[in-house]
Design an enzyme around this catalytic site. Sequence first.
Site, PDB file in Angstrom:
ATOM      1  N   ASP A   2       0.763  -1.102  -0.112  1.00 26.60           N
ATOM      2  CA  ASP A   2      -0.110  -0.293   0.040  1.00 26.60           C
ATOM      3  C   ASP A   2       0.818   1.492   0.032  1.00 26.60           C
ATOM      4  OD1 ASP A   2      -2.199  -1.611   0.182  1.00 26.60           O
ATOM      5  OD2 ASP A   2      -2.930  -0.899   1.904  1.00 26.60           O
ATOM      6  N   HIS A  51       3.504  -2.451   3.080  1.00 25.28           N
ATOM      7  CA  HIS A  51       3.888  -1.119   2.707  1.00 25.28           C
ATOM      8  C   HIS A  51       4.852  -0.657   1.899  1.00 25.28           C
ATOM      9  CE1 HIS A  51       0.610  -0.854   5.719  1.00 25.28           C
ATOM     10  NE2 HIS A  51       0.172   0.178   5.155  1.00 25.28           N
TER      11      HIS A  51
END
Length: 300
Positions: free
Chosen positions: A120, A265
Amino acid sequence: MTNDEQTVGRRVLLRTAVFLGIAGASALLSGGETGSPVPGAATGPGAGPGSGSVGALGAPGVRAGALPEKSYRLRPMTAEAPARPPAVKPAVRTRPILQLPPDAAGGGLGATGAMVLTFDDGPDPRYTPAILDTLARYGVRAMFFVCGEMATDNRDLLRRMVDEGHVIGNHTWTHPLIPSLNRGALASEIGRTSDVVRQSVGEAPVWFRAPYGAWNRAAFEIGADLGMEPMAWTVDTLDWKEPGTGAIVSRALDGAAPGAIVLNHDAGGNRSQSVQAVATYLPQLLARGYKMTLPVLPPR
């Protein structure tokens, strides 16, 4: 001359005038003045109906000397044109997809099944390339849920993702807390991100993920209207907290299971721990028999 003769003469003149008028109109309808072909029309031997020649306006079979037909005559009427099937949009869900069904990636997955790696907040040129390098080293494909404000300045990374077989998802433009936005602002956050992805790689995302995992009805509706399915996760490595590479690795390995969706991430802070963790736990997952795969869209 008698009155009868005058009457007959007038009738003859009238009939002649009518005949000449009809003949003139017929000539106009059938091709205009003879000897004055339409510029570009086919002439000479072999030209004419059925010859396959192309005359003015590109209409096949237009004979020499004919006036060009109205353009609308060369196009089917709207009612007669074949209708394009409308784009099929996904149903509006009330909760996101949390994990893969057992057969989501097809057969032949092995005894332990499939998992999905997701990243992400990117792309970030400081960290995303290294993660892509690791995935390429092991022949693994993943999903990248990108933020529009990062994607618009790093379109080369979007193109690299697609070129290497990864899937790009929508993670809004600025990573806001969705329930705090009104519907118009949320539509802009999601829509602008889909636009920049489409402009960069030729296709808009078909997956959407809410920042912080904070969903609401508007997010589901807007995402579905843009043709996207909502996806969450089952394993949170908590790498965004920067807990140390070892902690990230442990969470990924401990949460591994058939159908698991792992959250990592590649932007949003210092992601050097995330880069190292992926390079460490990915070969271990593969050695355990897990297959990193991509989700298949649910039937629509």
